[in-house]
Scaffold this motif. Structure first.
Motif: not given
Length: 73
Positions: A1-23
């Motif tokens: 399942m895909q939640l986002g596609s980013f040109a910037s690794r920093a933006n991808a990592d930001k979403l990863v942190r948010q989702l991990k915080a939600q479990g």
């Protein structure tokens, strides 16, 4: 399942942190090269389509948008 596609690794990592915080169990896949390089934020794989549909509903209730992506062969 895909939640986002980013040109910037920093933006991808930001979403990863948010989702991990939600479990959610999240990972990043990179693809392409040069200006077409993208970092795709995904969760899964899921056991079946039913499990994926349930995960989409859970993500939606958490304020996220997700799209189903077939697993790579």
């Amino acid at each position: 399942m895909q939640l986002g596609s980013f040109a910037s690794r920093a933006n991808a990592d930001k979403l990863v942190r948010q989702l991990k915080a939600q479990g959610f169990s999240v990972y990043v896949v990179s693809g392409g090269s040069g200006p077409s390089l993208r970092y795709r934020v995904r969760i899964g794989p899921m056991a079946d389509r039913g499990a994926a549909t349930q995960a989409v509903a859970k993500l939606k209730s958490a304020g996220q948008v997700a799209s189903l992506v077939a697993p790579a062969p």
